[in-house]
Every structure is written in structure tokens, then in C-alpha cells.
Design a protein around this motif. Structure first.
Motif, PDB file in Angstrom:
ATOM      1  N   PRO A 116       9.092  -8.647   7.451  1.00 55.95           N
ATOM      2  CA  PRO A 116       7.798  -8.834   6.789  1.00 55.95           C
ATOM      3  C   PRO A 116       7.336  -7.568   6.077  1.00 55.95           C
ATOM      4  O   PRO A 116       7.818  -6.462   6.339  1.00 55.95           O
ATOM      5  N   ALA A 117       6.388  -7.742   5.161  1.00 55.36           N
ATOM      6  CA  ALA A 117       5.761  -6.582   4.525  1.00 55.36           C
ATOM      7  C   ALA A 117       5.114  -5.716   5.597  1.00 55.36           C
ATOM      8  O   ALA A 117       4.625  -6.220   6.614  1.00 55.36           O
ATOM      9  N   TRP A 118       5.122  -4.421   5.364  1.00 55.65           N
ATOM     10  CA  TRP A 118       4.565  -3.478   6.342  1.00 55.65           C
ATOM     11  C   TRP A 118       3.693  -2.458   5.638  1.00 55.65           C
ATOM     12  O   TRP A 118       4.028  -1.979   4.550  1.00 55.65           O
ATOM     13  N   SER A 119       2.556  -2.131   6.253  1.00 59.21           N
ATOM     14  CA  SER A 119       1.659  -1.096   5.742  1.00 59.21           C
ATOM     15  C   SER A 119       1.413  -0.070   6.830  1.00 59.21           C
ATOM     16  O   SER A 119       1.333  -0.422   8.015  1.00 59.21           O
ATOM     17  N   PRO A 120       1.288   1.214   6.466  1.00 56.48           N
ATOM     18  CA  PRO A 120       1.036   2.251   7.472  1.00 56.48           C
ATOM     19  C   PRO A 120      -0.268   1.974   8.222  1.00 56.48           C
ATOM     20  O   PRO A 120      -1.248   1.517   7.629  1.00 56.48           O
ATOM     21  N   PRO A 121      -0.289   2.240   9.528  1.00 56.06           N
ATOM     22  CA  PRO A 121      -1.502   1.988  10.312  1.00 56.06           C
ATOM     23  C   PRO A 121      -2.590   3.036  10.121  1.00 56.06           C
ATOM     24  O   PRO A 121      -3.707   2.858  10.600  1.00 56.06           O
ATOM     25  N   ASP A 122      -2.289   4.172   9.460  1.00 57.71           N
ATOM     26  CA  ASP A 122      -3.312   5.201   9.249  1.00 57.71           C
ATOM     27  C   ASP A 122      -3.159   5.775   7.848  1.00 57.71           C
ATOM     28  O   ASP A 122      -2.182   5.509   7.145  1.00 57.71           O
ATOM     29  N   GLU A 123      -4.134   6.554   7.435  1.00 62.93           N
ATOM     30  CA  GLU A 123      -4.187   7.040   6.058  1.00 62.93           C
ATOM     31  C   GLU A 123      -3.390   8.318   5.837  1.00 62.93           C
ATOM     32  O   GLU A 123      -3.157   8.700   4.689  1.00 62.93           O
ATOM     33  N   GLY A 124      -2.996   9.003   6.884  1.00 62.97           N
ATOM     34  CA  GLY A 124      -2.233  10.227   6.718  1.00 62.97           C
ATOM     35  C   GLY A 124      -3.109  11.418   6.401  1.00 62.97           C
ATOM     36  O   GLY A 124      -4.319  11.419   6.637  1.00 62.97           O
ATOM     37  N   GLY A 125      -2.490  12.446   5.812  1.00 68.49           N
ATOM     38  CA  GLY A 125      -3.164  13.725   5.624  1.00 68.49           C
ATOM     39  C   GLY A 125      -3.964  13.853   4.351  1.00 68.49           C
ATOM     40  O   GLY A 125      -4.562  14.896   4.120  1.00 68.49           O
ATOM     41  N   GLY A 126      -3.966  12.836   3.503  1.00 70.10           N
ATOM     42  CA  GLY A 126      -4.700  12.917   2.253  1.00 70.10           C
ATOM     43  C   GLY A 126      -3.776  12.812   1.057  1.00 70.10           C
ATOM     44  O   GLY A 126      -2.591  12.478   1.180  1.00 70.10           O
ATOM     45  N   GLN A 127      -4.311  13.118  -0.133  1.00 67.93           N
ATOM     46  CA  GLN A 127      -3.541  12.974  -1.358  1.00 67.93           C
ATOM     47  C   GLN A 127      -2.591  14.153  -1.547  1.00 67.93           C
ATOM     48  O   GLN A 127      -2.982  15.315  -1.427  1.00 67.93           O
ATOM     49  N   SER A 172       0.843  -1.191   0.000  1.00 65.87           N
ATOM     50  CA  SER A 172       0.000   0.000   0.000  1.00 65.87           C
ATOM     51  C   SER A 172       0.880   1.243   0.000  1.00 65.87           C
ATOM     52  O   SER A 172       2.052   1.177   0.376  1.00 65.87           O
ATOM     53  N   PRO A 173       0.344   2.397  -0.446  1.00 66.73           N
ATOM     54  CA  PRO A 173       1.164   3.614  -0.483  1.00 66.73           C
ATOM     55  C   PRO A 173       1.827   3.879   0.863  1.00 66.73           C
ATOM     56  O   PRO A 173       1.169   3.901   1.901  1.00 66.73           O
ATOM     57  N   GLY A 174       3.139   4.055   0.839  1.00 70.91           N
ATOM     58  CA  GLY A 174       3.876   4.281   2.075  1.00 70.91           C
ATOM     59  C   GLY A 174       4.347   3.022   2.750  1.00 70.91           C
ATOM     60  O   GLY A 174       5.132   3.083   3.696  1.00 70.91           O
ATOM     61  N   GLY A 175       3.890   1.853   2.297  1.00 69.27           N
ATOM     62  CA  GLY A 175       4.311   0.599   2.897  1.00 69.27           C
ATOM     63  C   GLY A 175       5.627   0.107   2.334  1.00 69.27           C
ATOM     64  O   GLY A 175       6.203   0.708   1.424  1.00 69.27           O
ATOM     65  N   THR A 176       6.129  -1.004   2.876  1.00 68.55           N
ATOM     66  CA  THR A 176       7.368  -1.605   2.396  1.00 68.55           C
ATOM     67  C   THR A 176       7.123  -3.078   2.103  1.00 68.55           C
ATOM     68  O   THR A 176       6.341  -3.740   2.789  1.00 68.55           O
ATOM     69  N   PRO A 177       7.795  -3.616   1.065  1.00 65.89           N
ATOM     70  CA  PRO A 177       7.567  -5.026   0.701  1.00 65.89           C
ATOM     71  C   PRO A 177       8.250  -5.961   1.685  1.00 65.89           C
ATOM     72  O   PRO A 177       9.083  -5.566   2.498  1.00 65.89           O
ATOM     73  N   GLY A 178       7.915  -7.229   1.579  1.00 64.14           N
ATOM     74  CA  GLY A 178       8.500  -8.254   2.438  1.00 64.14           C
ATOM     75  C   GLY A 178       7.652  -9.509   2.391  1.00 64.14           C
ATOM     76  O   GLY A 178       6.630  -9.575   1.696  1.00 64.14           O
ATOM     77  N   GLY A 179       8.083 -10.497   3.147  1.00 66.79           N
ATOM     78  CA  GLY A 179       7.355 -11.760   3.183  1.00 66.79           C
ATOM     79  C   GLY A 179       6.420 -11.841   4.377  1.00 66.79           C
ATOM     80  O   GLY A 179       5.827 -10.855   4.800  1.00 66.79           O
ATOM     81  N   GLU A 180       6.334 -13.050   4.937  1.00 67.70           N
ATOM     82  CA  GLU A 180       5.498 -13.294   6.101  1.00 67.70           C
ATOM     83  C   GLU A 180       6.382 -13.560   7.312  1.00 67.70           C
ATOM     84  O   GLU A 180       7.444 -14.173   7.190  1.00 67.70           O
ATOM     85  N   PRO A 181       5.972 -13.121   8.497  1.00 70.99           N
ATOM     86  CA  PRO A 181       6.743 -13.466   9.704  1.00 70.99           C
ATOM     87  C   PRO A 181       6.586 -14.945  10.025  1.00 70.99           C
ATOM     88  O   PRO A 181       5.636 -15.603   9.581  1.00 70.99           O
ATOM     89  N   TYR A 182       7.543 -15.487  10.782  1.00 72.78           N
ATOM     90  CA  TYR A 182       7.432 -16.872  11.213  1.00 72.78           C
ATOM     91  C   TYR A 182       6.421 -16.982  12.360  1.00 72.78           C
ATOM     92  O   TYR A 182       6.269 -16.042  13.149  1.00 72.78           O
TER      93      TYR A 182
END
Length: 363
Positions: A159-170, A129-139
Motif C-alpha cells: 500500500p501507499a505509505w506516508s511518514p508518521p512525522d514531519e522530520g527536521g524541517g525543510q 507526501s514528501p518521503g512517502g512511497t506510492p501504492g494502492g490500498e490494503p485488502y
């Protein structure tokens, strides 16, 4: 995310302002920024502006940033936060201040980039997702498949990571006005002024104002040394993984060393026990990667032991949720004002990333 807490506001007007900046050793750029802000305000007083909302917003911004009592209701601004004394000397190294000022210059250049996204633009299929980082799955429970012996294993990718919130907008989805540019100038002054006292908070704010949106590496070793909240959470997790490795090795009937790769799920922690890192990032996500070896007892009836090598990885989305105000020494800027800078293309949210040096532990 920086700017997610409250610090004191102190009014620095007239001789007090002059004295405070002189004692800190203000640079030519900082004095120039103050002159530029003053020129903008004076110009707005004497030049007829049809849009009264712009004038109100500029007045509100200046009043807040310099500790005034401006009424922001008409401009729709959000203010808040407690009042205590500003922290002491803000003088830092010349190199740190020059870095902050360099980001300020980059910020002004990036304002002209005009990189507005298309409406509805999203990440390509398969991408984070926008702002996230790629990766696999945790063990599961943080430990991967065991291997007999003590041969070093390849360090897993977090592991892959996605931001926990949407931020300030586009980003750059709205037009910027003179009030927004004045807010940015004031935020730049705050970042430059506090480069010595809170270097990482200053650096992260300067990067946000630099408007590139590129990820920024963080000093995780400094974070671990400064924040007991983070270091305690990490040490507890390492101890739990060591005991789990012993349990799994025992249950497998192993008679020799057994090594497990480590890749834990993301956990959260607030860095509110250290001002520099609190204002730099506030809350972060962290995980452990590495390996742990469980050793059977060397004498009959003895205890199992473990040796572990881990690295601490962190992620955070540097953004503004628009619900609080941030006061840094004499400077006060609201989350909503900074979120507007992102939406209006004058600054840009980004992802903070970092990895510690390898840590050796045993038990």
C-alpha cells in the motif's frame, strides 16, 4: 530512524583516545578527520571570531562528541542520555569500512550541490507526501478476493505509505556555519568508526550525511533474523491470515483449494531488541504481501490446512525529531544537531525501504 535511543558515553582523551583508535586499526581517513577537527578547534582559539555564538557552538559540539563536559546552554544545544561502558571491539571488515568512507567522500561533494528547494515546495498532485512511497490500498483484514485452485497469483504492490512525522524541517532552508560543518565531521567519524560493530546503523548514518536524499534499501532478512520483535509480529500476522483464509473458504462452501492474495495494512514495530537495527532505524512500518491457499480436509472429519508465501516489506523515514541525544561508543551527537544538518543542506533525510526474500509457512 537511527539515533533514536541512548548509548553510553566514554571519554577518550589523550593516550586513551590514541590507544582506542590504534587498537581498532583506524584508517588514514579517520586519523585525517581527527586532525581536521583538531585544526578547526585550535584555529578558533587563536583566530578572532566576532560571532561568539559560533565559537560557543563549536566548543559545545567538540565537548559532546568526545565525551567532554562542555556547557552547551549558551550555544542552545541539547544534550542528554545515560552513561555506560562503550561496546567492545569496533573493528569490521575492510569492505564495510571502505563503503562508509566512500559515503563520506560523496557527502563532501554533495555539500556543494546547492539544491535548495523553493519556499513552500510540495509534492505534485496525486503523488505521495514528501518521503512517502506510492501504492494502492490494503485488502480488508489483509486478504483479497479468492480464486479457486492453487494457481500462483501476482504478488500485490504494498500500500501507499506516508511518514508518521514531519522530520527536521525543510532541507537547505538555512545557512550553514563552521559549527555545523564540525558537527558533520564528527558524525562522519562516528559512522566510519562503528562500521564493523553496527554495519547497518553506520551505513544509514553515512547515507544521511551523503546528502543525496535518495531512498536506501535495507536488509529485511537480517532484520527478521536479528529482531525478535519484528519476527514475532510477522509470524503472528501470518498465522492469523492462515486461519482467516480457512474461515473464509469454509464459509463460502468450497470443496477444493481456495487461494487469496495478501496485502496487509502497514503496522509499526520498534527494533529495540537489536542494537544494530535500533540505531539504524529504531521504529519501522511493515506489511505482508503474497498469497495463502486454504485446503479442505483430505479425509472426512479432518482439519483444514493452509500454505502461505509472503514477503515482508518495510518503510521508515530516516530523520531526527530534535528531542534526544544519541551516544554511540565515545561519540555523542544530539538529534537537534543532526536535524540542523538537514535544514542547513549538509545532510538530507531519506526513506528507508526493503523487501524480504519469500517466506514459506503452513498450518
Amino acid at each position: 530512524m537511527w539515533g533514536h535511543g541512548d548509548v553510553p558515553r566514554v571519554s577518550l582523551m589523550g593516550r586513551n583516545l590514541n590507544r582506542a583508535w590504534r587498537e581498532r586499526g583506524a584508517t588514514g581517513l579517520e586519523w585525517g578527520g581527527i586532525v581536521a577537527v583538531a585544526a578547526l578547534v585550535v584555529g578558533l582559539v587563536f583566530v578572532s571570531v566576532d560571532n561568539s555564538g559560533v565559537t560557543q557552538k563549536v566548543s559545545c559540539t567538540v565537548g559532546n562528541i568526545f565525551g567532554g563536559e562542555a556547557d552547551c546552554a549558551a550555544a542552545g544545544a541539547s544534550t542528554g542520555g545515560g552513561e555506560t561502558e562503550a561496546g567492545g571491539d569496533t573493528e569490521g571488515s575492510d569492505n564495510t569500512r571502505r563503503d562508509a568512507e566512500g559515503d563520506t567522500r560523496d557527502s563532501d561533494r554533495n555539500d556543494q550541490r546547492g539544491n535548495r528547494p523553493e519556499p513552500g515546495e510540495t509534492a505534485p498532485p496525486g503523488e505521495p507526501s514528501p518521503g512517502g512511497t506510492p501504492g494502492g490500498e490494503p485488502y480488508p483484514e489483509g486478504l483479497g478476493p479468492p480464486a479457486n485452485g492453487t494457481t500462483p497469483l501476482e504478488n500485490p504492490e504494498p500500500p501507499a505509505w506516508s511518514p508518521p512525522d514531519e522530520g527536521g524541517g525543510q532541507h537547505a532552508s538555512e545557512d550553514a556555519g563552521i559549527g555545523d560543518r564540525l558537527t558533520k565531521k564528527a558524525a562522519q567519524l562516528a559512522a566510519n568508526a562503528l562500521a564493523g560493530k553496527w554495519p547497518d546503523a553506520s551505513r544509514n548514518l553515512s547515507h544521511f550525511l551523503g546528502n543525496s536524499g535518495e531512498p536506501l534499501d535495507q536488509d529485511v532478512d537480517s532484520m527478521l533474523e536479528s529482531s525478535q520483535n519484528l519476527s514475532s509480529a510477522v509470524e503472528t500476522a501470518e498465522g492469523d491470515l492462515g486461519l482467516l483464509a480457512i474461515e473464509r473458504a469454509q464459509s463460502s462452501g468450497a470443496t477444493g483449494p481456495v487461494t487469496f492474495p495478501i496485502n496487509t495494512a502497514w503496522s509499526g514495530v520498534y527494533l529495540n531488541d537489536d542494537q544494530n537495527w535500533y540505531y539504524a532505524l529504531n521504529g519501522i512500518s511493515w506489511n505482508l504481501t503474497g498469497q495463502v491457499t486454504a485446503y479442505p480436509p483430505t479425509t472426512p472429519g479432518g482439519e483444514w490446512t493452509y500454505k502461505m508465501t509472503t514477503t515482508v516489506n518495510i518503510r521508515d523515514r530516516y530523520n531526527w525529531d530534535g528531542t534526544k541525544s544519541t551516544q554511540i561508543g565515545p561519540f555523542t551527537v544530539t538529534d537537534e544537531q543532526l536535524a540542523e544538518l538537514h535544514r542547513k543542506g549538509l545532510a538530507q533525510e531519506y526513506t528507508a525501504v526493503g523487501t524480504s526474500e519469500p517466506r514459506e509457512t503452513s498450518g
